[in-house]
Scaffold this motif. Sequence first.
Motif, PDB file in Angstrom:
ATOM      1  N   PHE A   1      -6.327 -15.753  -6.574  1.00  0.00           N
ATOM      2  CA  PHE A   1      -7.123 -15.381  -8.309  1.00  0.00           C
ATOM      3  C   PHE A   1      -6.640 -14.703  -8.697  1.00  0.00           C
ATOM      4  O   PHE A   1      -6.512 -15.177 -10.293  1.00  0.00           O
ATOM      5  CB  PHE A   1      -8.709 -15.072  -8.030  1.00  0.00           C
ATOM      6  N   GLY A   2      -5.850 -13.444  -8.367  1.00  0.00           N
ATOM      7  CA  GLY A   2      -5.831 -12.361  -9.576  1.00  0.00           C
ATOM      8  C   GLY A   2      -5.664 -10.971  -9.327  1.00  0.00           C
ATOM      9  O   GLY A   2      -4.903 -10.956  -7.854  1.00  0.00           O
ATOM     10  N   ILE A   3      -4.834 -10.271  -9.489  1.00  0.00           N
ATOM     11  CA  ILE A   3      -3.991  -8.672  -9.751  1.00  0.00           C
ATOM     12  C   ILE A   3      -4.431  -8.161 -10.481  1.00  0.00           C
ATOM     13  O   ILE A   3      -4.542  -8.191 -11.796  1.00  0.00           O
ATOM     14  CB  ILE A   3      -2.675  -9.256  -9.180  1.00  0.00           C
TER      15      ILE A   3
ATOM     16  N   MET B   1      -4.449  -1.574   3.016  1.00  0.00           N
ATOM     17  CA  MET B   1      -4.965  -2.173   3.548  1.00  0.00           C
ATOM     18  C   MET B   1      -3.681  -4.025   3.249  1.00  0.00           C
ATOM     19  O   MET B   1      -3.435  -3.909   1.992  1.00  0.00           O
ATOM     20  CB  MET B   1      -6.175  -2.509   3.904  1.00  0.00           C
ATOM     21  N   GLN B   2      -4.681  -4.720   3.619  1.00  0.00           N
ATOM     22  CA  GLN B   2      -4.303  -5.600   3.128  1.00  0.00           C
ATOM     23  C   GLN B   2      -4.464  -6.233   1.645  1.00  0.00           C
ATOM     24  O   GLN B   2      -5.885  -6.304   1.544  1.00  0.00           O
ATOM     25  CB  GLN B   2      -4.709  -6.985   4.364  1.00  0.00           C
ATOM     26  N   GLY B   3      -3.126  -6.716   1.027  1.00  0.00           N
ATOM     27  CA  GLY B   3      -3.666  -6.726  -0.899  1.00  0.00           C
ATOM     28  C   GLY B   3      -3.667  -5.187  -1.387  1.00  0.00           C
ATOM     29  O   GLY B   3      -4.066  -5.543  -2.846  1.00  0.00           O
TER      30      GLY B   3
ATOM     31  N   GLY C   1       2.927   6.930 -10.871  1.00  0.00           N
ATOM     32  CA  GLY C   1       1.487   6.468  -9.550  1.00  0.00           C
ATOM     33  C   GLY C   1       1.357   5.365  -9.896  1.00  0.00           C
ATOM     34  O   GLY C   1       0.335   4.793 -11.346  1.00  0.00           O
ATOM     35  N   ARG C   2       1.252   4.365  -8.697  1.00  0.00           N
ATOM     36  CA  ARG C   2       1.074   2.819  -9.113  1.00  0.00           C
ATOM     37  C   ARG C   2       0.086   2.237  -8.202  1.00  0.00           C
ATOM     38  O   ARG C   2       0.296   2.575  -7.361  1.00  0.00           O
ATOM     39  CB  ARG C   2       2.089   1.854  -9.763  1.00  0.00           C
ATOM     40  N   VAL C   3      -1.280   1.785  -8.403  1.00  0.00           N
ATOM     41  CA  VAL C   3      -1.920   1.154  -7.752  1.00  0.00           C
ATOM     42  C   VAL C   3      -1.805  -0.561  -8.363  1.00  0.00           C
ATOM     43  O   VAL C   3      -2.078  -0.574  -9.124  1.00  0.00           O
ATOM     44  CB  VAL C   3      -3.606   1.690  -7.602  1.00  0.00           C
ATOM     45  N   ASN C   4      -1.688  -1.196  -7.075  1.00  0.00           N
ATOM     46  CA  ASN C   4      -1.874  -2.721  -6.893  1.00  0.00           C
ATOM     47  C   ASN C   4      -2.724  -3.772  -6.046  1.00  0.00           C
ATOM     48  O   ASN C   4      -3.442  -3.063  -4.814  1.00  0.00           O
ATOM     49  CB  ASN C   4      -0.200  -3.345  -6.257  1.00  0.00           C
ATOM     50  N   GLN C   5      -3.929  -3.843  -6.523  1.00  0.00           N
ATOM     51  CA  GLN C   5      -4.943  -4.534  -5.830  1.00  0.00           C
ATOM     52  C   GLN C   5      -4.578  -5.991  -6.610  1.00  0.00           C
ATOM     53  O   GLN C   5      -5.187  -6.288  -7.471  1.00  0.00           O
ATOM     54  CB  GLN C   5      -6.711  -4.259  -5.788  1.00  0.00           C
TER      55      GLN C   5
END
Length: 325
Positions: free
Chosen positions: A236-238, A183-185, A227-231
Amino acid sequence: QGETQLRSIALAIYGSTSAENQWIIDGVNTTNVIKGFQGKNINTEFIQEVEVKTGGYQAEYGRNTGGVVNVITKSGGNEFHGDVFGYYNNKSMRSDIKHVSTAQFSQTGDVGYGTITDADTRKDYGADVGGYFVKDRIWFFGAYDRLDQNTTYFPLDGARANTRFPLDFKADTYSGKLTFNVMQGTSIVATLFADPQTNSGAINTPRGFNPNTYSGKRKLGGTDWAGRVNQLFGSFGIFTAQYGQLNEQFSTLPNGLDVIQFRDRTVNPLVSSGGFGSVFGPTVNNKSKRDQAGGALTLYMGPNEIKLGGDYQKDNTTGSTFYTG
């Protein structure tokens, strides 16, 4: 400046040897588990970006006293793209090399012991392709590289001095990456890359006339994945979390496993006969695995950046020492 397993270069950064650097591919620490040198052989055609950190780097780049070589492989996108590549070279394409053998420790000429590569024919070819399964949602990238290298070398001393011996290298290097924009982000990235290689021929320095004393096969490399997850939290941040695994081997399989080796130490240098003899696990017959996990939260507050995180790494090595016969 360090070992290379004949697959890379001994790269010194900021005065440190190659065994003091850290080598990272897509977030996976691929530094050799046992000795710390470059542990992964990856074709440059697979690479999107290379970052070399020589000092003053961030806290997450630890476990080294030299530099950090950070590699990011190619990814897919909303357009299909690909490459076909090939490289070829042999002895006739370079100038002749003259070697002058002298006595050990004489400090004149070139060398008086060890081995010299005499002929080298290298064929390196492959292809890569990237694109999408679903536009703006699921991207892919895949690559394959085949290496065939035929080498001839000769010892400079001993009973087989100046006799040519073959040593051949065959490798199937491949890489794959899948990017899923949930999803977005929010995105999930899965990466896989491997560098299996087999060396065959005179894998040991010939010191006798029986091929069993020096011939065999040696297997190197392995398959790594992550495996990597980016949010993303707006401006404001990541937050990033990743789990990965490194697998590598340096396995030796001599010909004539049932043949005992004999060494004649009444002559200098010594002469071997019979079989291969000792195969020492910690140096030439071992397998290693590294499991690693980590996460980091980066916050942006006006002109300030705050980063918090941690990681975990578990290294495991098994070696087997044996004697032929």
